[in-house]
Design a protein around this motif. Structure first.
Motif: not given
Lengths: 592, 204
Positions: A295-297, A357-359, A370-371, A422-424
């Motif tokens: 989320s580039r944040k 809140l990060t998103l 990210m999904l 899976f995401g990792a």
């Protein structure tokens, strides 16, 4: 005296460059190779556990149809499925796999501090897996006493696997604990001693914090399993009475006298509950990093996230008896454990809020990792909320032996960590292999897995509230179970086969992308952490070339105002950061 | 508490600043010592849980006390002397006094072997008196706890043997000197565990 980073000094003489194929890929002391060895072994044995669960679903969805699923086989499948998934897949993959790969790279070290012991750790783990698998082939088969291995029933005649299966299971567990201890000492010591210059504790990525804390939990909690395994082994083989009371078995008075089965339950769950967090904390850490990168944040509330990880780790040692409400205990005891159980929800909920809140107002890139992060947050909230129900003694009593519990723990510690894994894998595969996984297959894998698992586990909550008992081989003609419940069970089974089949897409992707994936480059996601800044991709032995990195900032400098790029690597000095052109507004839809 | 202060740091401020890092990253312990400390924490957890299990079993009404063999007192003295010898070895290693180191390590090893031998004698005495692991829980726990402790001692002896071999060949001396001090810590720790176990078994 000029400053020389400790990691620098300590490691030079450890770096025996691997010479041959055998020292490079088999008897390897390189943490990256060991990580892949751990991961491949864990996934392989995990597939066995997946097949066992499908066997159970065959029986539950279509009772009286398959003659090869006897009650004994069913109980053996339950037991082995549970034990393999929790210990040999999740623990081994998250700590042995991701822990090994990420800790030295993220901390800026050349390798683990005790590479030889690290290598031994993997081989003893493999041995423990082989011993476990061998129990399928001894007479009587593997143990069918349930994954919690409760005495007295687990070692009494009539329970499947009482001849050899239970002994092999306990020996395998003991071996696993030895392997984990050798690996765990490495992870903790490496984080404490081998960070590169500038990497303060509070500049570490949350993945490292999660793995580090989980390892400490494991080091302190696994001895409880070892203690119970040793004493149960003696009860079973030598005939001692640590856990075995005097009882009638098959019409005969047993030789045992004066043991306490409840003591086993306390020991088992003193390990068992921290085990939940041994799996969850690395997943929490990894998901925080994935959420931030994609989320580039910067992560919201970094310090709170660290403190929450530590708080969860500490509290997890004083909640174990909430697994034993139905075993009978002093009501004040139950009150105490219900209270601590609800208290642990506070730091956990704090983490969930921080992920959301990060998103919030982030530049969310809906990449495959990210999904999976978003899927995880939904699933974890689902499973967490039902945990609040079960944490209360009065609500737990009627629900404890029903499908509700199956639904709860599969959501919270089955599906949730698996989604993170899976995401990792989608996230770090480019660094491990140098190639991207196929994006389209990844998206198909995600959506089908997410909806498929919900189709499996959401209905279980309703079946549980209906009173459908868990662990039963067949429901038979029980009056209070309506036909619709049988139909739903059939639906769950079909969904389970579907989800099992979908995982083949993932395996195909893993294998095919090794040779056909798009070349990844060194930093495809634009991430700040050190593993993406290595001189080569995949990183070579020693990770960093001649010079160790120096860290100047925390791990979350994304979208920093005034910087030209939307990320600043941790090892970039402030004077080297390219400045943005103040007049440049960027192009429509551009990803900087 | 410096740890608390570290955990209060706000890492998003002060990018690029490097103060205070030497104090943090270069701490006064070696990786080997930190690894040993963590290992001792694991062993403490193991013995602690065994002792809790043991103690909770003694609270049952059918608990029968076991009269511990008298030789255990002698064994305790032997292990304490071994610990003293290892401490002397550690001191010699720090002073780089190789002949004194050799003598102290040899004394430590001999005393420790004598301790393990004494434990085996104690088991033999119990077996001769007709106490088997299945006789009653106190006996079973006695064999289990002493056996587990002896196993840890044997592990230490195996490692000390390797160091002694290197010491006699004067190989890899820097490594040996460091490991001797770590071994001394391990010996003191095993003595402490033994004292705790022995005391617990004496009062129950």
């Amino acid at each position: 005296m000029a400053y020389v980073a400790l990691a620098d000094r300590d490691h030079e003489h450890h770096l025996h460059d691997p010479q041959s194929f055998v020292t490079k890929y088999i008897w390897s002391q390189d943490h990256k190779v060991i990580a892949v060895q751990y991961a491949v072994t864990a996934i392989a044995i995990g597939l066995v556990a997946l097949a066992l669960s499908l066997l159970m679903r065959l029986q539950l969805g279509f009772p009286d149809t398959f003659s090869f699923i006897t009650p004994d086989a069913y109980y053996q499948a339950i037991t082995m499925h549970g034990m393999i998934m929790v210990i040999y897949l999740l623990t081994a993959l998250l700590l042995g796999g991701f822990g090994n790969y990420l800790i030295p790279l993220m901390c800026g070290a050349r390798d683990m501090v005790f590479p030889y012991m690290n290598m031994l750790s993997y081989w003893v783990y493999l041995l423990s897996v082989l011993v476990l698998v061998s129990s399928f082939f001894v007479s009587g088969g593997p143990t069918g006493g349930g994954w919690t291995l409760y005495p007295p029933q687990v070692i009494l005649p009539g329970t499947p696997g009482v001849d050899g299966g239970i002994v092999l299971m306990l020996v395998s567990l003991a071996l696993f604990i030895v392997a984990f201890t050798m690996g765990g000492l490495n992870y903790v010591t490496t984080v404490l001693q081998a960070r590169c210059r500038g990497m303060t504790l509070m500049r570490m990525p949350l993945s490292v914090w999660g793995i580090f804390t989980a390892t400490i939990l494991g080091l302190l909690a696994f001895p409880a399993l070892l203690v119970s395994a040793i004493m149960l082994l003696l009860d079973s083989v030598v005939g001692t009475s640590f856990f075995m009371p005097n009882l009638l078995s098959m019409g005969e008075v047993s030789d045992h006298n004066g043991g306490s089965p409840i003591l086993f339950q306390h020991l088992f769950w003193f390990f068992g509950h921290p085990e939940v967090y041994i799996v969850a904390l690395p997943a929490f850490g990894i998901v925080s990093d994935l959420a931030s990168v994609h989320s580039r944040k910067n992560i919201f509330g970094y310090r709170m996230m660290v403190w929450a990880i530590l708080a969860i780790g500490i509290i997890s040692f004083i909640v174990w008896a909430h697994h034993m409400y139905v075993s009978g205990m002093n009501p004040y005891f139950g009150f105490f454990f219900a209270t601590t159980t609800l208290i642990i929800a506070i730091p956990t909920a704090l983490k969930v809020y921080n992920w959301i809140l990060t998103l919030w107002r982030g530049d969310i890139h809906l990449t495959v990792p990210m999904l999976f992060v978003i899927g995880f947050i939904f699933t974890f909230i689902n499973g967490g909320i039902t945990g609040l129900f079960l944490g209360n003694v009065a609500v737990d009593m009627p629900l404890s032996d029903t499908y509700f519990v199956i639904g709860h723990f599969h959501m919270v510690m089955g599906v949730s960590p698996i989604l993170v894994i899976f995401g990792a894998i989608y996230h770090w595969y480019p660094k491990i292999t140098g190639r991207m996984l196929n994006d389209r297959l990844g998206r198909i894998h995600f959506w089908l897995t997410l909806f498929g698992t919900y189709a499996i586990y959401l209905p279980m909550h309703y079946l549980g509230i209906l009173g459908l008992p868990r662990r039963y081989f067949a429901m038979g003609d029980t009056a209070f179970i309506p036909d619709s419940a049988h139909a739903m069970n059939m639906g769950i089974s079909i969904a389970a086969f579907f989800v099992g089949a979908v995982q083949m897409i993932f395996l195909y992707n893993l294998v095919r992308s090794l040779t056909h994936g798009k070349p990844a480059g060194s930093n495809p996601w634009g991430a700040t952490t050190l593993e993406w800044q290595t001189p080569q991709t995949p990183p070579k032995h020693g990770n960093w070339g001649p010079e160790l990195p120096v860290v100047y900032r925390w791990a979350y400098d994304y979208s920093v105002p005034g910087a030209a790029q939307d990320f600043i690597p941790q090892n970039m000095a402030p004077e080297d950061v390219p400045k943005a052109d103040p007049d440049y507004r960027g192009e429509e839809g551009e990803h900087v | 508490m410096s740890l608390l202060r570290k955990l209060m740091a706000k890492p998003w401020e002060h990018a690029g600043e490097m103060q205070g890092l030497h104090g943090e990253v270069v701490n006064r312990f070696s990786a080997g010592r930190v690894g040993l400390m963590m290992f001792l924490a694991v062993v403490s957890s193991l013995f602690g849980l065994f002792m809790v299990s043991y103690y909770s079993r003694t609270l049952f009404p059918d608990w029968e006390m076991l009269a511990e063999p008298g030789i255990l007192w002698l064994n305790t003295v032997l292990l304490a002397l071994a610990s003293v010898a290892m401490q002397a070895a550690s001191g010699a290693a720090r002073r780089n006094a190789i002949p004194a180191l050799r003598k102290a390590v040899a004394a430590g090893a001999v005393l420790t072997v004598a301790f393990v031998g004494g434990q085996v004698l104690a088991w033999n005495q119990l077996v001769d008196a007709g106490y088997f692991a299945r006789t009653n829980p106190a006996v079973a726990f006695f064999y289990l706890l002493t056996g587990l402790h002896a196993l840890h001692v044997a592990g230490g002896l195996w490692y000390l043997g390797r160091l002694g071999y290197k010491l006699s060949r004067e190989r890899d001396m820097e490594h040996v000197l460091r490991q001797v001090t770590l071994s001394a810590t391990y010996w003191h720790y095993l003595l402490l565990v033994w004292l705790a176990l022995f005391a617990l078994m004496l009062v129950t």
